[in-house]
Motif scaffolding. Structure first.
Motif, PDB file in Angstrom:
ATOM      1  N   GLN A   1     -26.959   8.813  -1.869  1.00  0.00           N
ATOM      2  CA  GLN A   1     -28.352   8.370  -1.799  1.00  0.00           C
ATOM      3  C   GLN A   1     -28.639   7.735  -0.443  1.00  0.00           C
ATOM      4  OE1 GLN A   1     -29.771   6.095  -5.144  1.00  0.00           O
ATOM      5  NE2 GLN A   1     -31.645   5.479  -4.106  1.00  0.00           N
ATOM      6  N   ALA A   2     -27.684   6.975   0.067  1.00  0.00           N
ATOM      7  CA  ALA A   2     -27.866   6.373   1.389  1.00  0.00           C
ATOM      8  C   ALA A   2     -28.036   7.435   2.471  1.00  0.00           C
ATOM      9  CB  ALA A   2     -26.678   5.472   1.721  1.00  0.00           C
ATOM     10  N   VAL A   3     -27.214   8.477   2.404  1.00  0.00           N
ATOM     11  CA  VAL A   3     -27.321   9.553   3.388  1.00  0.00           C
ATOM     12  C   VAL A   3     -28.665  10.259   3.261  1.00  0.00           C
ATOM     13  CG1 VAL A   3     -26.359  11.774   4.090  1.00  0.00           C
ATOM     14  CG2 VAL A   3     -24.828   9.861   3.572  1.00  0.00           C
ATOM     15  N   ALA A   4     -29.121  10.456   2.023  1.00  0.00           N
ATOM     16  CA  ALA A   4     -30.412  11.113   1.809  1.00  0.00           C
ATOM     17  C   ALA A   4     -31.569  10.280   2.349  1.00  0.00           C
ATOM     18  CB  ALA A   4     -30.609  11.383   0.321  1.00  0.00           C
ATOM     19  N   GLU A   5     -31.483   8.949   2.192  1.00  0.00           N
ATOM     20  CA  GLU A   5     -32.592   8.082   2.597  1.00  0.00           C
ATOM     21  C   GLU A   5     -32.467   7.568   4.026  1.00  0.00           C
ATOM     22  OE1 GLU A   5     -34.183   5.288  -0.059  1.00  0.00           O
ATOM     23  OE2 GLU A   5     -33.477   6.310  -1.868  1.00  0.00           O
ATOM     24  N   PHE A   6     -31.226   7.322   4.484  1.00  0.00           N
ATOM     25  CA  PHE A   6     -31.003   6.715   5.796  1.00  0.00           C
ATOM     26  C   PHE A   6     -30.423   7.683   6.826  1.00  0.00           C
ATOM     27  CE2 PHE A   6     -30.092   2.320   3.653  1.00  0.00           C
ATOM     28  CZ  PHE A   6     -31.446   2.145   3.412  1.00  0.00           C
ATOM     29  N   GLY A   7     -29.734   8.727   6.356  1.00  0.00           N
ATOM     30  CA  GLY A   7     -29.119   9.682   7.263  1.00  0.00           C
ATOM     31  C   GLY A   7     -27.651   9.440   7.527  1.00  0.00           C
ATOM     32  N   ARG A   8     -27.191   8.200   7.339  1.00  0.00           N
ATOM     33  CA  ARG A   8     -25.793   7.857   7.620  1.00  0.00           C
ATOM     34  C   ARG A   8     -25.516   6.457   7.070  1.00  0.00           C
ATOM     35  NH1 ARG A   8     -28.726   6.527  12.160  1.00  0.00           N
ATOM     36  NH2 ARG A   8     -28.261   4.451  13.020  1.00  0.00           N
ATOM     37  N   VAL A   9     -24.272   6.011   7.224  1.00  0.00           N
ATOM     38  CA  VAL A   9     -23.887   4.653   6.851  1.00  0.00           C
ATOM     39  C   VAL A   9     -23.187   4.022   8.056  1.00  0.00           C
ATOM     40  CG1 VAL A   9     -22.456   3.215   5.345  1.00  0.00           C
ATOM     41  CG2 VAL A   9     -23.594   5.256   4.412  1.00  0.00           C
ATOM     42  N   ASP A  10     -23.746   2.947   8.589  1.00  0.00           N
ATOM     43  CA  ASP A  10     -23.124   2.240   9.714  1.00  0.00           C
ATOM     44  C   ASP A  10     -22.285   1.056   9.257  1.00  0.00           C
ATOM     45  OD1 ASP A  10     -24.434   3.724  11.909  1.00  0.00           O
ATOM     46  OD2 ASP A  10     -26.264   2.776  11.147  1.00  0.00           O
ATOM     47  N   ILE A  11     -22.700   0.432   8.164  1.00  0.00           N
ATOM     48  CA  ILE A  11     -22.081  -0.804   7.682  1.00  0.00           C
ATOM     49  C   ILE A  11     -21.856  -0.696   6.177  1.00  0.00           C
ATOM     50  CG2 ILE A  11     -22.440  -3.281   7.311  1.00  0.00           C
ATOM     51  CD1 ILE A  11     -24.307  -3.153   9.849  1.00  0.00           C
ATOM     52  N   PHE A  12     -20.655  -1.027   5.747  1.00  0.00           N
ATOM     53  CA  PHE A  12     -20.352  -1.046   4.312  1.00  0.00           C
ATOM     54  C   PHE A  12     -19.757  -2.393   3.956  1.00  0.00           C
ATOM     55  CE2 PHE A  12     -17.489  -0.453   0.696  1.00  0.00           C
ATOM     56  CZ  PHE A  12     -18.339   0.160  -0.225  1.00  0.00           C
ATOM     57  N   VAL A  13     -20.397  -3.095   3.032  1.00  0.00           N
ATOM     58  CA  VAL A  13     -19.899  -4.379   2.554  1.00  0.00           C
ATOM     59  C   VAL A  13     -19.460  -4.204   1.101  1.00  0.00           C
ATOM     60  CG1 VAL A  13     -20.407  -6.814   2.143  1.00  0.00           C
ATOM     61  CG2 VAL A  13     -21.443  -5.631   4.108  1.00  0.00           C
ATOM     62  N   GLY A  14     -18.160  -4.248   0.873  1.00  0.00           N
ATOM     63  CA  GLY A  14     -17.598  -4.102  -0.464  1.00  0.00           C
ATOM     64  C   GLY A  14     -17.506  -5.459  -1.129  1.00  0.00           C
ATOM     65  N   ASN A  15     -18.454  -5.733  -2.016  1.00  0.00           N
ATOM     66  CA  ASN A  15     -18.532  -7.056  -2.630  1.00  0.00           C
ATOM     67  C   ASN A  15     -18.395  -7.018  -4.151  1.00  0.00           C
ATOM     68  OD1 ASN A  15     -19.509  -9.957  -2.966  1.00  0.00           O
ATOM     69  ND2 ASN A  15     -21.160  -8.825  -3.978  1.00  0.00           N
ATOM     70  N   ALA A  16     -18.685  -5.891  -4.776  1.00  0.00           N
ATOM     71  CA  ALA A  16     -18.675  -5.827  -6.240  1.00  0.00           C
ATOM     72  C   ALA A  16     -17.310  -6.235  -6.781  1.00  0.00           C
ATOM     73  CB  ALA A  16     -19.026  -4.417  -6.710  1.00  0.00           C
ATOM     74  N   GLY A  17     -17.307  -7.087  -7.779  1.00  0.00           N
ATOM     75  CA  GLY A  17     -16.036  -7.529  -8.339  1.00  0.00           C
ATOM     76  C   GLY A  17     -16.237  -8.371  -9.580  1.00  0.00           C
ATOM     77  N   VAL A  18     -15.143  -8.631 -10.262  1.00  0.00           N
ATOM     78  CA  VAL A  18     -15.181  -9.500 -11.439  1.00  0.00           C
ATOM     79  C   VAL A  18     -14.098 -10.567 -11.306  1.00  0.00           C
ATOM     80  CG1 VAL A  18     -16.122  -7.766 -13.001  1.00  0.00           C
ATOM     81  CG2 VAL A  18     -13.641  -7.944 -12.723  1.00  0.00           C
ATOM     82  N   TRP A  19     -14.384 -11.723 -11.873  1.00  0.00           N
ATOM     83  CA  TRP A  19     -13.416 -12.798 -11.999  1.00  0.00           C
ATOM     84  C   TRP A  19     -13.451 -13.289 -13.444  1.00  0.00           C
ATOM     85  CZ3 TRP A  19     -14.000 -18.330 -12.743  1.00  0.00           C
ATOM     86  CH2 TRP A  19     -12.792 -19.029 -12.643  1.00  0.00           C
ATOM     87  N   PRO A  20     -12.523 -12.828 -14.289  1.00  0.00           N
ATOM     88  CA  PRO A  20     -12.498 -13.327 -15.668  1.00  0.00           C
ATOM     89  C   PRO A  20     -12.291 -14.837 -15.649  1.00  0.00           C
ATOM     90  CG  PRO A  20     -11.111 -11.382 -15.422  1.00  0.00           C
ATOM     91  CD  PRO A  20     -11.480 -11.837 -14.043  1.00  0.00           C
ATOM     92  N   ASP A  21     -13.240 -15.582 -16.219  1.00  0.00           N
ATOM     93  CA  ASP A  21     -13.223 -17.034 -16.009  1.00  0.00           C
ATOM     94  C   ASP A  21     -12.341 -17.798 -16.992  1.00  0.00           C
ATOM     95  OD1 ASP A  21     -14.738 -16.851 -18.296  1.00  0.00           O
ATOM     96  OD2 ASP A  21     -16.516 -17.847 -17.491  1.00  0.00           O
ATOM     97  N   VAL A  22     -11.609 -17.100 -17.823  1.00  0.00           N
ATOM     98  CA  VAL A  22     -10.688 -17.754 -18.741  1.00  0.00           C
ATOM     99  C   VAL A  22      -9.261 -17.512 -18.252  1.00  0.00           C
ATOM    100  CG1 VAL A  22      -9.805 -17.869 -21.100  1.00  0.00           C
ATOM    101  CG2 VAL A  22     -12.251 -17.500 -20.688  1.00  0.00           C
TER     102      VAL A  22
END
Length: 251
Positions: free
Chosen positions: A77-98
């Protein structure tokens, strides 16, 4: 001073917390921003509207970022809308709080944590690099837990420690293309994920063990991310930038 005008940035886990703070700061510097998220439609849509109103292009993608399919579709989708990707920030994650001792840590929690925090970063990085010109930037949000371990959270610490090794490997591998790969390793951050340990007097006890005497805000993490994707950090790669108020001093 940091101008990212014309750059195309992606942030996973971008609807709230650290991810949303990163998206806002990247947009403020002039980058077009795509965010990926799992379930918070209202928050994601509101953030896209906010970013668009600031004058940049923005979009949101909903999907399970632990999977290859979702990461591939996000980048497509990024390529379709922007043409390319210059910066990627990998932030998605989980921390089980128990906290759970390893003798009681069940298979489902282990696999869910590792899939989200590590598999998702691999799938996202692979897709992003395929769409990235030379000179691109990757930043991954790891953790102090990946540096020193965390009792009762072996699943989380293992996933973040592996991420750190992944970052160092990619930094060497992608250097010939002038693509830098770095990580920001936060300590405690004031997000929804840590509501349970912060309850009652928990926050006070935590802050008493932080030399700066405070828990980080999401924007405290986003600032170092912005630095690492900027021209100011063009000769920094394979680095784990500690943002923990002095609570873990590991190099």
């Amino acid at each position: 001073m940091i101008d990212l005008s014309g750059k195309k940035a992606l942030v996973t886990g971008g609807a709230r917390g650290i991810g949303a703070a990163c998206a806002r700061l990247l947009a403020r510097a002039g980058a077009d921003v795509g965010i990926a998220y799992r379930s918070r439609d209202d928050e994601a849509n509101a953030l896209v509207a906010e970013l668009t109103a600031s004058g940049v292009k923005a979009f949101a993608f909903r999907g399970d970022l632990a999977t290859r399919a979702a990461n591939d579709a996000f980048v497509a989708q990024a390529v379709a809308e922007f043409g390319r990707v210059d910066i990627f920030v990998g932030n998605a994650g989980v921390w089980p709080d128990v906290a759970v001792p390893v003798t009681e840590l069940d298979d489902d929690r282990w696999h869910h944590t590792v899939a989200t925090n590590l598999d998702g970063m691999f799938f996202g990085a692979r897709a992003a690099v395929r769409a990235m010109p030379d000179g691109g930037r990757l930043v991954f949000i790891s953790s102090t837990a990946g540096q020193r371990g965390e009792a009762g959270h072996a699943d989380y610490a293992a996933s973040k420690g592996a991420m750190i090794s992944f970052v160092k490997s990619l930094a060497v591998e992608l250097g010939a293309r002038d693509i830098t790969v770095n990580s920001v390793a936060p300590g405690w951050v004031d997000t929804e994920a840590v509501a349970r340990p912060f309850a009652a007097e928990g926050r006070g006890r935590i802050e008493a063990n932080i030399p700066l005497g405070r828990v980080a805000s999401p924007s405290d993490i986003a600032g170092p991310v912005l630095f690492l994707v900027s021209p100011l950090a063009r000769h920094v790669t394979g680095e784990i930038l500690n943002v923990n108020g002095g609570s873990v001093l590991c190099g």
